[in-house]
Every structure is written in structure tokens, then in C-alpha cells.
Design a protein around this motif. Structure first.
Motif, mmCIF file in Angstrom:
data_model
loop_
_atom_site.group_PDB
_atom_site.id
_atom_site.type_symbol
_atom_site.label_atom_id
_atom_site.label_comp_id
_atom_site.label_asym_id
_atom_site.label_seq_id
_atom_site.Cartn_x
_atom_site.Cartn_y
_atom_site.Cartn_z
ATOM 1 N N GLN A 1 0.853 -1.191 0.000
ATOM 2 C CA GLN A 1 0.000 0.000 0.000
ATOM 3 C C GLN A 1 0.886 1.238 0.000
ATOM 4 O OE1 GLN A 1 -3.485 0.475 0.301
ATOM 5 N NE2 GLN A 1 -3.939 -1.708 0.060
ATOM 6 N N VAL A 2 0.749 2.080 -1.037
ATOM 7 C CA VAL A 2 1.428 3.369 -1.092
ATOM 8 C C VAL A 2 0.440 4.397 -1.642
ATOM 9 C CG1 VAL A 2 3.765 2.437 -1.371
ATOM 10 C CG2 VAL A 2 2.370 2.878 -3.389
ATOM 11 N N LYS A 3 0.590 5.648 -1.259
ATOM 12 C CA LYS A 3 -0.329 6.723 -1.674
ATOM 13 C C LYS A 3 -1.775 6.390 -1.316
ATOM 14 C CE LYS A 3 -0.058 8.942 -5.417
ATOM 15 N NZ LYS A 3 -0.153 9.244 -6.875
ATOM 16 N N GLY A 4 -1.992 5.527 -0.334
ATOM 17 C CA GLY A 4 -3.337 5.115 0.022
ATOM 18 C C GLY A 4 -3.961 4.198 -1.010
ATOM 19 N N MET A 5 -3.136 3.630 -1.888
ATOM 20 C CA MET A 5 -3.611 2.777 -2.958
ATOM 21 C C MET A 5 -2.895 1.430 -2.902
ATOM 22 S SD MET A 5 -3.393 5.734 -5.922
ATOM 23 C CE MET A 5 -4.378 4.889 -7.158
ATOM 24 N N ALA A 6 -3.515 0.417 -3.475
ATOM 25 C CA ALA A 6 -2.927 -0.915 -3.494
ATOM 26 C C ALA A 6 -2.057 -1.092 -4.725
ATOM 27 C CB ALA A 6 -4.023 -1.980 -3.480
ATOM 28 N N VAL A 7 -0.920 -1.745 -4.550
ATOM 29 C CA VAL A 7 -0.077 -2.096 -5.688
ATOM 30 C C VAL A 7 -0.685 -3.334 -6.341
ATOM 31 C CG1 VAL A 7 2.234 -2.760 -6.450
ATOM 32 C CG2 VAL A 7 1.959 -1.167 -4.528
ATOM 33 N N ILE A 8 -1.156 -3.190 -7.572
ATOM 34 C CA ILE A 8 -1.830 -4.284 -8.270
ATOM 35 C C ILE A 8 -0.839 -5.121 -9.068
ATOM 36 C CG2 ILE A 8 -3.645 -4.895 -9.909
ATOM 37 C CD1 ILE A 8 -4.611 -3.604 -7.300
ATOM 38 N N GLN A 9 0.002 -4.456 -9.866
ATOM 39 C CA GLN A 9 1.013 -5.138 -10.672
ATOM 40 C C GLN A 9 2.279 -4.289 -10.697
ATOM 41 O OE1 GLN A 9 -0.287 -6.991 -14.484
ATOM 42 N NE2 GLN A 9 -2.301 -6.122 -14.036
ATOM 43 N N THR A 10 3.403 -4.926 -10.964
ATOM 44 C CA THR A 10 4.673 -4.204 -11.011
ATOM 45 C C THR A 10 5.339 -4.293 -12.382
ATOM 46 O OG1 THR A 10 5.848 -6.146 -10.165
ATOM 47 C CG2 THR A 10 5.074 -4.530 -8.537
ATOM 48 N N ASP A 11 4.627 -4.779 -13.383
ATOM 49 C CA ASP A 11 5.211 -4.907 -14.720
ATOM 50 C C ASP A 11 4.113 -4.825 -15.779
ATOM 51 O OD1 ASP A 11 6.982 -5.253 -16.764
ATOM 52 O OD2 ASP A 11 7.207 -7.419 -16.499
ATOM 53 N N VAL A 12 3.536 -3.619 -15.949
ATOM 54 C CA VAL A 12 2.462 -3.444 -16.923
ATOM 55 C C VAL A 12 2.907 -2.454 -17.996
ATOM 56 C CG1 VAL A 12 0.700 -3.917 -15.185
ATOM 57 C CG2 VAL A 12 1.362 -1.558 -15.654
ATOM 58 N N GLN A 13 2.179 -2.409 -19.078
ATOM 59 C CA GLN A 13 2.416 -1.449 -20.144
ATOM 60 C C GLN A 13 1.442 -0.281 -19.994
ATOM 61 O OE1 GLN A 13 1.941 -3.838 -23.709
ATOM 62 N NE2 GLN A 13 4.136 -4.220 -23.829
ATOM 63 N N VAL A 14 1.905 0.913 -20.318
ATOM 64 C CA VAL A 14 1.043 2.085 -20.228
ATOM 65 C C VAL A 14 1.374 3.030 -21.370
ATOM 66 C CG1 VAL A 14 2.631 3.214 -18.592
ATOM 67 C CG2 VAL A 14 0.266 3.987 -18.762
ATOM 68 N N GLU A 15 0.338 3.594 -21.984
ATOM 69 C CA GLU A 15 0.498 4.514 -23.105
ATOM 70 C C GLU A 15 0.295 5.956 -22.640
ATOM 71 O OE1 GLU A 15 -2.156 3.447 -26.220
ATOM 72 O OE2 GLU A 15 -1.299 1.447 -26.505
ATOM 73 N N THR A 16 1.170 6.841 -23.094
ATOM 74 C CA THR A 16 1.030 8.281 -22.829
ATOM 75 C C THR A 16 1.387 9.034 -24.113
ATOM 76 O OG1 THR A 16 3.322 8.775 -22.176
ATOM 77 C CG2 THR A 16 1.873 7.834 -20.481
ATOM 78 N N PRO A 17 0.990 10.303 -24.227
ATOM 79 C CA PRO A 17 1.390 11.091 -25.408
ATOM 80 C C PRO A 17 2.902 11.241 -25.525
ATOM 81 C CG PRO A 17 -0.431 12.142 -24.264
ATOM 82 C CD PRO A 17 0.039 11.034 -23.379
ATOM 83 N N TYR A 18 3.611 11.199 -24.383
ATOM 84 C CA TYR A 18 5.067 11.360 -24.393
ATOM 85 C C TYR A 18 5.744 10.141 -25.013
ATOM 86 C CZ TYR A 18 9.792 12.253 -22.635
ATOM 87 O OH TYR A 18 11.148 12.472 -22.537
#
Length: 225
Positions: free
Chosen positions: A155-172
């Protein structure tokens, strides 16, 4: 009602990202059989004391570099777009100014051996924060922002760590190996945050359903200066 929900919940989306800082190098001492040049030993010791090592150095990778301005593209809400400005402070502290066009929020983090903690959070902050080392040390921890090592179920930032190796898309750019944090409220509203080493937080997502309508608000890294 829908507008009020989105304005209130957009505040939840205001929460930072990073590159390893360039740390000063300490010169190699002269061999003992030579007369060393004059060196300010006290100043050299100060440099060594300021230099983070181990996990503390790794924690810097989850914040932007000193002086960096990062812009995030917002979709779904007028306050979803924002700019982050990062400033390094003494004694292992980092100040992050988040400007969403409506207000500026100052957040100050303290980096330790394995934890980064939020120690100050102040909205409507339009000045430069210039505390003394004593004032920084007097700040009390508010919440855990990040930790190393980190694993699913933490638990960090009051949130649960779900996965530690996912893909994410951003404009950058698109990222691999992202850490996914998630929080779901009692009414089913979901908040997600994506962290990437060497960049920090690169994306936020908020989803909620009202009746038959689904509302999605995102903030995604768009540029770094």
C-alpha cells in the motif's frame, strides 16, 4: 450533480515522477608519497554527506529531475491537465508544485533509506517554498508516497499495488515495466496511478459510473522540459 462530482473527484487526481539526479563526484586522493594539493576537507565531507546512496538514490528515480517542468495532457475534465515543477531541497527533500490552471498545490516529500513520505501539502500556494534545513526536519510525515522494494499487495499513496510490470500509453511515449496502483471506493469509483522508474508517475486514470453513463478522466505525461 455530474459537474460537482467531476470537480470534487478531480482533486483526487492531483497527487509526481523522476529522473536520477546528477550527483557530484568526490575527487580521488593523491598517493601518500606525494604532497596533495590544498583541499577544503570540510567542504568535501559536506558533498559526501549530501550524496544519496542505496535505496535513497533509487527513490530519486520516482521524481522528476531538479528544475524539471513536466506537462500532463488531461481528458474528461477541465482540471485534468496540469503542470508539475520539481525543485530539490536540502536534507533529502523534494518540492513539487502542481498547477492545474485553477490552483497550485505544493507537496513536499522526504526521502529516506527505503521510503518517500509526504510531509507537507498546501493548496493555493503561489510563492517559492524556501525553508531552512531545520524547518524541513520539523515537518511531520503525512502519508507514505512510495517505497523500495515494492511488490504487489503493498500500500502506497493510500492505494494498493496491483502489478509491477504493466504497459502504459502516454502522449510522451509508451512505457513497459510500469507499476500500477489502484483504489476503489464504496460506490465503485476507481482511481489508478502508473509509476515508471526514471520518470515517476506518468499517468492517472479515474473512472466512475452514474446511472448508465461512465465517466473517465485521465492525466497523461505529454512533455518534459
Amino acid at each position: 450533480m455530474k459537474r460537482i462530482w467531476l470537480i470534487l473527484l478531480s482533486v483526487l487526481l492531483l497527487s509526481a515522477c523522476g529522473l536520477d539526479p546528477v550527483m557530484p563526484e568526490v575527487g580521488t586522493p593523491e598517493p601518500e608519497n606525494k604532497i596533495p594539493e590544498s583541499v577544503d576537507q570540510a567542504a568535501e565531507n559536506d558533498i559526501e554527506a549530501e550524496e544519496p546512496d542505496g535505496n535513497e538514490a533509487d527513490l530519486y528515480a520516482y521524481f522528476m529531475e531538479d528544475g524539471t517542468i513536466a506537462k500532463y495532457k488531461g481528458e474528461g475534465n477541465e482540471y485534468a491537465a496540469f503542470t508539475l515543477r520539481t525543485t530539490y531541497l536540502p536534507e533529502g527533500h523534494i518540492a513539487v508544485y502542481e498547477d492545474n490552471g485553477g490552483t497550485v498545490i505544493l507537496r513536499v516529500y522526504r526521502l529516506g533509506e527505503s521510503r518517500a513520505e509526504l510531509v507537507k501539502e498546501e493548496p493555493e500556494f503561489y510563492e517559492e517554498y524556501t525553508p531552512t534545513a531545520e524547518e524541513l526536519q520539523a515537518l511531520k510525515p503525512i502519508s507514505l508516497y512510495y517505497q523500495l522494494p515494492i511488490a504487489a499487495g503493498d500500500q502506497v499513496k493510500g492505494m494498493a499495488v496491483i502489478q509491477t510490470d504493466v504497459q502504459v500509453e502516454t502522449p510522451y511515449r509508451n512505457f513497459d515495466g510500469a507499476i500500477l496502483l489502484e483504489q476503489t471506493s464504496e460506490d465503485g469509483a476507481m482511481l489508478r496511478s502508473y509509476f515508471v522508474k526514471e520518470f515517476g508517475e506518468v499517468k492517472r486514470e479515474f473512472k466512475m459510473t452514474e446511472g448508465e453513463e461512465e465517466y473517465i478522466v485521465t492525466s497523461s505525461l505529454e512533455s518534459i522540459e
